[in-house]
Each structure stands twice: as structure tokens, then as C-alpha cells.
Motif scaffolding. Structure first.
Motif, PDB file in Angstrom:
ATOM      1  N   LEU A   1      11.070   2.034  -4.418  1.00 11.72           N
ATOM      2  CA  LEU A   1      11.954   0.910  -4.722  1.00 11.72           C
ATOM      3  C   LEU A   1      12.545   0.322  -3.441  1.00 11.72           C
ATOM      4  O   LEU A   1      12.598  -0.896  -3.274  1.00 11.72           O
ATOM      5  CB  LEU A   1      13.078   1.346  -5.674  1.00 11.72           C
ATOM      6  N   ARG A   2      12.966   1.185  -2.525  1.00  9.19           N
ATOM      7  CA  ARG A   2      13.474   0.709  -1.235  1.00  9.19           C
ATOM      8  C   ARG A   2      12.403  -0.082  -0.492  1.00  9.19           C
ATOM      9  O   ARG A   2      12.661  -1.154   0.051  1.00  9.19           O
ATOM     10  CB  ARG A   2      13.925   1.901  -0.382  1.00  9.19           C
ATOM     11  N   ASP A   3      11.180   0.435  -0.500  1.00  3.09           N
ATOM     12  CA  ASP A   3      10.100  -0.254   0.190  1.00  3.09           C
ATOM     13  C   ASP A   3       9.751  -1.578  -0.480  1.00  3.09           C
ATOM     14  O   ASP A   3       9.300  -2.517   0.187  1.00  3.09           O
ATOM     15  CB  ASP A   3       8.869   0.646   0.305  1.00  3.09           C
ATOM     16  N   PHE A   4       9.979  -1.686  -1.796  1.00  3.26           N
ATOM     17  CA  PHE A   4       9.790  -2.969  -2.471  1.00  3.26           C
ATOM     18  C   PHE A   4      10.789  -3.998  -1.931  1.00  3.26           C
ATOM     19  O   PHE A   4      10.443  -5.152  -1.697  1.00  3.26           O
ATOM     20  CB  PHE A   4       9.931  -2.828  -3.983  1.00  3.26           C
ATOM     21  N   GLY A   5      12.030  -3.565  -1.700  1.00  3.34           N
ATOM     22  CA  GLY A   5      13.024  -4.450  -1.088  1.00  3.34           C
ATOM     23  C   GLY A   5      12.591  -4.879   0.305  1.00  3.34           C
ATOM     24  O   GLY A   5      12.735  -6.050   0.683  1.00  3.34           O
ATOM     25  N   LEU A   6      12.038  -3.953   1.076  1.00  3.24           N
ATOM     26  CA  LEU A   6      11.527  -4.297   2.400  1.00  3.24           C
ATOM     27  C   LEU A   6      10.353  -5.273   2.296  1.00  3.24           C
ATOM     28  O   LEU A   6      10.239  -6.200   3.105  1.00  3.24           O
ATOM     29  CB  LEU A   6      11.094  -3.032   3.152  1.00  3.24           C
ATOM     30  N   LEU A   7       9.487  -5.073   1.302  1.00  7.61           N
ATOM     31  CA  LEU A   7       8.376  -5.989   1.087  1.00  7.61           C
ATOM     32  C   LEU A   7       8.897  -7.405   0.847  1.00  7.61           C
ATOM     33  O   LEU A   7       8.362  -8.365   1.407  1.00  7.61           O
ATOM     34  CB  LEU A   7       7.537  -5.513  -0.106  1.00  7.61           C
ATOM     35  N   LEU A   8       9.934  -7.545   0.034  1.00  6.73           N
ATOM     36  CA  LEU A   8      10.519  -8.864  -0.214  1.00  6.73           C
ATOM     37  C   LEU A   8      11.050  -9.470   1.087  1.00  6.73           C
ATOM     38  O   LEU A   8      10.898 -10.671   1.332  1.00  6.73           O
ATOM     39  CB  LEU A   8      11.622  -8.780  -1.257  1.00  6.73           C
ATOM     40  N   GLY A   9      11.664  -8.642   1.924  1.00  3.64           N
ATOM     41  CA  GLY A   9      12.149  -9.116   3.219  1.00  3.64           C
ATOM     42  C   GLY A   9      11.010  -9.578   4.114  1.00  3.64           C
ATOM     43  O   GLY A   9      11.124 -10.581   4.823  1.00  3.64           O
TER      44      GLY A   9
ATOM     45  N   GLY B   1       0.812  -1.214   0.000  1.00  2.84           N
ATOM     46  CA  GLY B   1       0.000   0.000   0.000  1.00  2.84           C
ATOM     47  C   GLY B   1       0.844   1.261   0.000  1.00  2.84           C
ATOM     48  O   GLY B   1       0.547   2.230  -0.715  1.00  2.84           O
ATOM     49  N   ILE B   2       1.919   1.258   0.768  1.00  4.33           N
ATOM     50  CA  ILE B   2       2.827   2.406   0.799  1.00  4.33           C
ATOM     51  C   ILE B   2       3.472   2.607  -0.567  1.00  4.33           C
ATOM     52  O   ILE B   2       3.594   3.736  -1.062  1.00  4.33           O
ATOM     53  CB  ILE B   2       3.898   2.222   1.898  1.00  4.33           C
ATOM     54  N   ILE B   3       3.866   1.508  -1.205  1.00  2.95           N
ATOM     55  CA  ILE B   3       4.493   1.589  -2.526  1.00  2.95           C
ATOM     56  C   ILE B   3       3.524   2.203  -3.535  1.00  2.95           C
ATOM     57  O   ILE B   3       3.911   3.083  -4.316  1.00  2.95           O
ATOM     58  CB  ILE B   3       4.972   0.193  -2.984  1.00  2.95           C
ATOM     59  N   ILE B   4       2.280   1.765  -3.517  1.00  3.05           N
ATOM     60  CA  ILE B   4       1.284   2.336  -4.434  1.00  3.05           C
ATOM     61  C   ILE B   4       1.154   3.833  -4.209  1.00  3.05           C
ATOM     62  O   ILE B   4       1.137   4.620  -5.159  1.00  3.05           O
ATOM     63  CB  ILE B   4      -0.068   1.614  -4.281  1.00  3.05           C
ATOM     64  N   SER B   5       1.086   4.233  -2.947  1.00  2.06           N
ATOM     65  CA  SER B   5       1.004   5.663  -2.627  1.00  2.06           C
ATOM     66  C   SER B   5       2.222   6.417  -3.147  1.00  2.06           C
ATOM     67  O   SER B   5       2.103   7.453  -3.794  1.00  2.06           O
ATOM     68  CB  SER B   5       0.866   5.855  -1.115  1.00  2.06           C
ATOM     69  N   LEU B   6       3.414   5.868  -2.890  1.00  2.00           N
ATOM     70  CA  LEU B   6       4.647   6.559  -3.294  1.00  2.00           C
ATOM     71  C   LEU B   6       4.796   6.657  -4.802  1.00  2.00           C
ATOM     72  O   LEU B   6       5.348   7.636  -5.316  1.00  2.00           O
ATOM     73  CB  LEU B   6       5.868   5.849  -2.696  1.00  2.00           C
ATOM     74  N   LEU B   7       4.327   5.656  -5.527  1.00  5.77           N
ATOM     75  CA  LEU B   7       4.438   5.693  -6.987  1.00  5.77           C
ATOM     76  C   LEU B   7       3.555   6.767  -7.606  1.00  5.77           C
ATOM     77  O   LEU B   7       3.751   7.138  -8.769  1.00  5.77           O
ATOM     78  CB  LEU B   7       4.107   4.323  -7.583  1.00  5.77           C
TER      79      LEU B   7
ATOM     80  N   TYR C   1      10.060   7.824  -6.246  1.00  2.00           N
ATOM     81  CA  TYR C   1      10.228   6.480  -6.815  1.00  2.00           C
ATOM     82  C   TYR C   1      11.358   5.714  -6.138  1.00  2.00           C
ATOM     83  O   TYR C   1      11.288   4.491  -5.990  1.00  2.00           O
ATOM     84  CB  TYR C   1      10.467   6.561  -8.321  1.00  2.00           C
ATOM     85  N   ASP C   2      12.413   6.426  -5.719  1.00  2.01           N
ATOM     86  CA  ASP C   2      13.527   5.746  -5.043  1.00  2.01           C
ATOM     87  C   ASP C   2      13.080   5.138  -3.715  1.00  2.01           C
ATOM     88  O   ASP C   2      13.499   4.041  -3.344  1.00  2.01           O
ATOM     89  CB  ASP C   2      14.698   6.712  -4.826  1.00  2.01           C
ATOM     90  N   ILE C   3      12.190   5.817  -3.015  1.00  7.12           N
ATOM     91  CA  ILE C   3      11.700   5.306  -1.741  1.00  7.12           C
ATOM     92  C   ILE C   3      10.754   4.130  -1.988  1.00  7.12           C
ATOM     93  O   ILE C   3      10.763   3.151  -1.237  1.00  7.12           O
ATOM     94  CB  ILE C   3      11.027   6.429  -0.930  1.00  7.12           C
TER      95      ILE C   3
END
Length: 145
Positions: free
Chosen positions: A119-127, A103-109, A115-117
Motif C-alpha cells: 500500500l505504501r508503494d502504491f502511494g509512491l507509484l502515484l507520486g 512490479g514491486i507491488i505485485i511481488s509484495l501482494l 500488504y502494508d508495504i
């Protein structure tokens, strides 16, 4: 009073579990996804680390009642609860955090320049997904104390 044999027997499984790289990864992720959401959730009330309302997409701010800061208070509560859920039930908490991060990623996009944040949050999502999967593997197999 326990005998030396009893003590050695109870310590051996704990040591074996702590030397398992998969279990070590589980403990690291569980600790990180407990502490980080809790601390970031608390910071939503103080804005010491970041001016959090800046990261709320305008379209979300338009549909939630109150101000962006009021929305961040709700976000802070949700993040604190997510951290507690990860600590108590990591099999569920990992998926909860992953969904929250999506949800945060959708908001940030939808916010130019963030976009850099995202992408970082996508890495956190994978974690967080890795935590949920490892928690499934190690559920009930914690080292005995």
C-alpha cells in the motif's frame, strides 16, 4: 560584466518559477525520486537499512538465477539507474519508477504480511506518475541560472 538590468531580468524568471506551486511540487518529487532509489539501490549491497531478500517473493526467487541476495544486487543496480534517469530525464524516469513500483507491488501482494508495504508503494507509484506528468508540463521551462 553584466549590468544591473541584465541581472534583474535573468533573476526574475527564476524567482517566478520557484514561486509556482506546481514547479515546487515538480522539484520536490524529482529530488525525492532521484535520491530515494539511488540510496535504496546502494543499500541492496549492504542491507544496512533492511534485510532486502525478505521482500523478494518466493515465486520470484524460484525463477531468477542465484540467491535472493544476488537478485537484490540486480535490483540495486536497476534502482540506481532509475534514480539517475529521474535526475536526467524526469519525463521518462517518473514512468520508469512507476513501472518498477508496480512490479514491486505485485511481488509484495504475493507475500503474506507485506500488504502494508504494498500500500505504501502504491502511494509512491502515484507520486512517480505525478512526477512524470509535472515533468511533461515543466519540460524546458526550468529557471535560468
Amino acid at each position: 560584466m553584466s549590468s544591473p538590468t541584465t541581472t534583474a531580468t535573468s533573476v526574475t524568471p527564476r524567482r517566478a518559477a520557484l514561486t509556482d506551486p506546481g514547479y515546487q511540487a515538480f522539484v520536490i518529487l524529482r529530488t525525492g525520486f532521484t535520491v530515494a532509489p539511488f540510496l535504496f539501490g546502494l543499500d541492496k549491497f549492504t542491507n544496512l537499512l533492511v534485510d532486502w531478500p525478505v521482500y523478494l517473493a518466493p515465486w520470484i526467487n524460484d525463477i531468477v538465477p542465484g540467491s535472493a541476495q544476488a537478485a537484490m544486487y540486480a535490483v540495486g543496480v536497476i534502482e540506481i539507474v532509475a534514480g539517475i534517469v529521474v535526475a536526467v530525464v524526469p519525463r521518462f524516469g517518473g514512468w520508469l519508477v512507476a513501472g518498477w513500483l508496480a512490479g514491486i507491488i505485485i511481488s509484495l501482494l504475493t507475500i503474506p504480511g507485506h500488504y502494508d508495504i504494498a500500500l505504501r508503494d502504491f502511494g509512491l507509484l502515484l507520486g512517480a506518475v505525478a512526477l512524470a506528468r509535472l515533468a511533461q508540463r515543466y519540460h524546458g521551462k526550468r529557471p535560468s541560472h
